[in-house]
Enzyme design. Structure first.
Site, PDB file in Angstrom:
ATOM      1  N   GLY A   1       0.380  -1.067   0.619  1.00 42.43           N
ATOM      2  CA  GLY A   1      -0.072   0.075  -0.224  1.00 42.43           C
ATOM      3  C   GLY A   1       0.997   1.049  -0.009  1.00 42.43           C
ATOM      4  O   GLY A   1       0.496   2.233  -0.604  1.00 42.43           O
TER       5      GLY A   1
ATOM      6  N   GLU B   1       3.957   4.226   5.963  1.00 41.27           N
ATOM      7  CA  GLU B   1       2.909   3.452   5.657  1.00 41.27           C
ATOM      8  C   GLU B   1       1.662   4.119   5.222  1.00 41.27           C
ATOM      9  O   GLU B   1       1.874   5.242   5.090  1.00 41.27           O
ATOM     10  CB  GLU B   1       2.267   2.519   7.314  1.00 41.27           C
ATOM     11  CG  GLU B   1       1.096   2.215   7.277  1.00 41.27           C
ATOM     12  CD  GLU B   1       0.744   0.586   7.097  1.00 41.27           C
ATOM     13  OE1 GLU B   1       1.083   1.020   4.969  1.00 41.27           O
ATOM     14  OE2 GLU B   1       1.240  -0.277   7.273  1.00 41.27           O
ATOM     15  N   ASP B   2       0.700   3.401   4.376  1.00 45.07           N
ATOM     16  CA  ASP B   2       0.043   4.040   3.366  1.00 45.07           C
ATOM     17  C   ASP B   2      -0.812   5.167   4.752  1.00 45.07           C
ATOM     18  O   ASP B   2      -1.590   5.903   4.833  1.00 45.07           O
ATOM     19  CB  ASP B   2      -0.802   2.905   3.118  1.00 45.07           C
ATOM     20  CG  ASP B   2      -0.928   1.882   2.821  1.00 45.07           C
ATOM     21  OD1 ASP B   2      -1.105   1.743   3.934  1.00 45.07           O
ATOM     22  OD2 ASP B   2      -1.577   1.357   2.433  1.00 45.07           O
TER      23      ASP B   2
ATOM     24  N   ASP C   1      -4.871   2.173  10.542  1.00 47.15           N
ATOM     25  CA  ASP C   1      -6.794   1.723  11.222  1.00 47.15           C
ATOM     26  C   ASP C   1      -6.288   1.256  12.090  1.00 47.15           C
ATOM     27  O   ASP C   1      -6.730   1.893  13.943  1.00 47.15           O
ATOM     28  CB  ASP C   1      -6.846   1.579   9.535  1.00 47.15           C
ATOM     29  CG  ASP C   1      -8.483   1.189   9.926  1.00 47.15           C
ATOM     30  OD1 ASP C   1      -9.210   1.035  10.894  1.00 47.15           O
ATOM     31  OD2 ASP C   1      -8.850  -0.081   9.110  1.00 47.15           O
TER      32      ASP C   1
ATOM     33  N   GLY D   1      -4.435  -0.557  13.375  1.00 48.19           N
ATOM     34  CA  GLY D   1      -3.317  -0.484  14.457  1.00 48.19           C
ATOM     35  C   GLY D   1      -2.735  -1.704  14.743  1.00 48.19           C
ATOM     36  O   GLY D   1      -1.376  -1.749  15.271  1.00 48.19           O
TER      37      GLY D   1
ATOM     38  N   LYS E   1      -6.910   6.975  10.269  1.00 50.23           N
ATOM     39  CA  LYS E   1      -8.331   7.256  11.242  1.00 50.23           C
ATOM     40  C   LYS E   1      -7.919   6.988  12.239  1.00 50.23           C
ATOM     41  O   LYS E   1      -7.733   6.669  13.454  1.00 50.23           O
ATOM     42  CB  LYS E   1      -8.661   5.732  10.295  1.00 50.23           C
ATOM     43  CG  LYS E   1      -8.872   5.279   9.243  1.00 50.23           C
ATOM     44  CD  LYS E   1      -9.873   4.002   8.925  1.00 50.23           C
ATOM     45  CE  LYS E   1      -9.955   3.394   7.525  1.00 50.23           C
ATOM     46  NZ  LYS E   1     -10.629   2.400   7.162  1.00 50.23           N
TER      47      LYS E   1
ATOM     48  N   ASP F   1      -5.619  -0.157  -1.812  1.00 51.10           N
ATOM     49  CA  ASP F   1      -6.875  -1.214  -2.375  1.00 51.10           C
ATOM     50  C   ASP F   1      -7.651  -1.362  -1.266  1.00 51.10           C
ATOM     51  O   ASP F   1      -7.808  -1.377  -0.221  1.00 51.10           O
ATOM     52  CB  ASP F   1      -5.870  -1.868  -2.808  1.00 51.10           C
ATOM     53  CG  ASP F   1      -5.587  -2.841  -2.428  1.00 51.10           C
ATOM     54  OD1 ASP F   1      -5.501  -2.245  -1.400  1.00 51.10           O
ATOM     55  OD2 ASP F   1      -5.654  -4.068  -2.147  1.00 51.10           O
TER      56      ASP F   1
ATOM     57  N   ARG G   1      -6.065   0.615  -6.337  1.00 61.04           N
ATOM     58  CA  ARG G   1      -4.719   0.818  -5.945  1.00 61.04           C
ATOM     59  C   ARG G   1      -3.926   1.467  -6.666  1.00 61.04           C
ATOM     60  O   ARG G   1      -2.955   2.414  -6.672  1.00 61.04           O
ATOM     61  CB  ARG G   1      -3.673  -0.318  -6.102  1.00 61.04           C
ATOM     62  CG  ARG G   1      -2.855  -0.462  -4.730  1.00 61.04           C
ATOM     63  CD  ARG G   1      -1.639  -1.448  -5.326  1.00 61.04           C
ATOM     64  NE  ARG G   1      -1.957  -2.836  -4.624  1.00 61.04           N
ATOM     65  CZ  ARG G   1      -1.748  -2.810  -3.439  1.00 61.04           C
ATOM     66  NH1 ARG G   1      -1.309  -2.096  -2.387  1.00 61.04           N
ATOM     67  NH2 ARG G   1      -2.419  -4.115  -2.991  1.00 61.04           N
TER      68      ARG G   1
HETATM   69  P1  IMP Z   1      -4.858  -2.167  10.841  1.00 60.60           P
HETATM   70  O1  IMP Z   1      -3.854  -2.856  11.134  1.00 60.60           O
HETATM   71  O2  IMP Z   1      -5.729  -2.176  10.798  1.00 60.60           O
HETATM   72  O3  IMP Z   1      -4.290  -0.401  11.479  1.00 60.60           O
HETATM   73  O4  IMP Z   1      -4.728  -1.539   9.272  1.00 60.60           O
HETATM   74  C1  IMP Z   1      -3.921  -1.313   8.096  1.00 60.60           C
HETATM   75  C2  IMP Z   1      -3.578  -2.285   6.690  1.00 60.60           C
HETATM   76  O5  IMP Z   1      -5.048  -2.171   6.010  1.00 60.60           O
HETATM   77  C3  IMP Z   1      -3.129  -0.463   5.674  1.00 60.60           C
HETATM   78  O6  IMP Z   1      -1.551  -0.169   6.305  1.00 60.60           O
HETATM   79  C4  IMP Z   1      -3.457  -0.121   5.151  1.00 60.60           C
HETATM   80  O7  IMP Z   1      -2.940  -1.783   4.316  1.00 60.60           O
HETATM   81  C5  IMP Z   1      -4.750  -1.170   5.598  1.00 60.60           C
HETATM   82  N1  IMP Z   1      -6.228  -0.698   5.301  1.00 60.60           N
HETATM   83  C6  IMP Z   1      -6.725   0.423   6.200  1.00 60.60           C
HETATM   84  N2  IMP Z   1      -7.445   1.022   5.834  1.00 60.60           N
HETATM   85  C7  IMP Z   1      -8.174   0.924   5.015  1.00 60.60           C
HETATM   86  C8  IMP Z   1      -8.656   1.468   3.425  1.00 60.60           C
HETATM   87  O8  IMP Z   1      -9.517   2.658   4.278  1.00 60.60           O
HETATM   88  N3  IMP Z   1      -8.511   1.614   2.901  1.00 60.60           N
HETATM   89  C9  IMP Z   1      -7.286   0.505   1.874  1.00 60.60           C
HETATM   90  N4  IMP Z   1      -6.662   0.040   3.008  1.00 60.60           N
HETATM   91  C10 IMP Z   1      -6.751  -0.234   4.036  1.00 60.60           C
HETATM   92 MG    MG Z   2      -0.612  -1.238   4.305  1.00 62.80          MG
END
Ligand code: IMP
Ligand code: MG
Length: 187
Positions: A55, A111-112, A115, A117, A143, A172, A178
């Site tokens: 991402g 990182e992109d 969310d 974490g 977020k 994506d 993407r």
């Molecule tokens: P986390 O582990 O919930 O923090 O998710 C992090 C990863 O989930 C990010 O690096 C993204 O690759 C993916 N992700 C989280 N939210 C989104 C979104 O809104 N769109 C696309 N990818 C997301």
């Molecule tokens: Mg990611």
């Protein structure tokens, strides 16, 4: 309709543009300047910039080219978190690890989006065990209020409402969207 084939000039009513190409590039330049300033007094310590695949790939390449430091090392990691869905697996696995030793180096993970974490939390634990001199996180999007795992984000591009799901500029949904140069919100 596939978002990968969308014409950027076509402001279709199928999606809402959250951040335009210009807004993203402006913020990327600001972040690069901030990072360059923060490490300018430590030119002899290698600055390891870690791209979290897939991402962060476009954000990383735009950002890293603008960071001024005499001793940059580019690294890439990959972690599984979401698969093809929208919910974090909560048990992310390392699919690709760093190649160079991180001990006594300044490290920034790029990182992109953060969310829940869980992904970054797991990755930081692994990277911290490699004894870097410093360890920071730079995420284009964060977020708001979604973190179940507390992640210290030293460099945040934009904070967005927790309920949004975004695509584009590397992000994506099951590989869709993407390659858009801007970021859109989808339902
Ligand atoms: P986390 O582990 O919930 O923090 O998710 C992090 C990863 O989930 C990010 O690096 C993204 O690759 C993916 N992700 C989280 N939210 C989104 C979104 O809104 N769109 C696309 N990818 C997301
Ligand atoms: Mg990611």
């Amino acid at each position: 309709m596939s978002f990968n084939t969308v014409d950027p000039s076509d402001q279709s009513d199928k999606y809402e543009v959250l951040f335009s190409e210009e807004e993203i590039q402006q913020r990327v330049s600001e972040l690069a300047e901030e990072i360059s300033k923060d490490y300018e007094n430590d030119p002899d310590t290698p600055l390891v910039l870690i791209c979290v695949l897939n991402g962060a790939v476009f954000f990383y390449s735009d950002l890293v080219k603008q960071i001024k430091h005499p001793n940059i090392i580019c690294e890439f990691v990959s972690i599984s978190s979401y698969g093809s869905g929208k919910e974090s697996s909560r048990e992310p696995k390392i699919l690709l690890d760093t190649k160079n030793p991180l001990a006594d180096k300044n490290v920034i993970v790029i990182e992109d989006i953060i969310d829940s974490g869980y992904s970054m939390g797991a990755l930081l634990e692994i990277l911290a065990s490699k004894d870097p001199k410093s360890l920071e996180v730079c995420s284009l999007l964060v977020k708001d209020g979604r973190q179940e795992i507390e992640v210290p984000v030293g460099y945040a591009g934009f904070r967005i409402p927790r309920k949004l799901w975004v695509q584009g500029y590397g992000m994506d949904t099951g590989e869709e969207g993407r390659t858009l140069p801007f970021i859109i919100v989808i339902d």
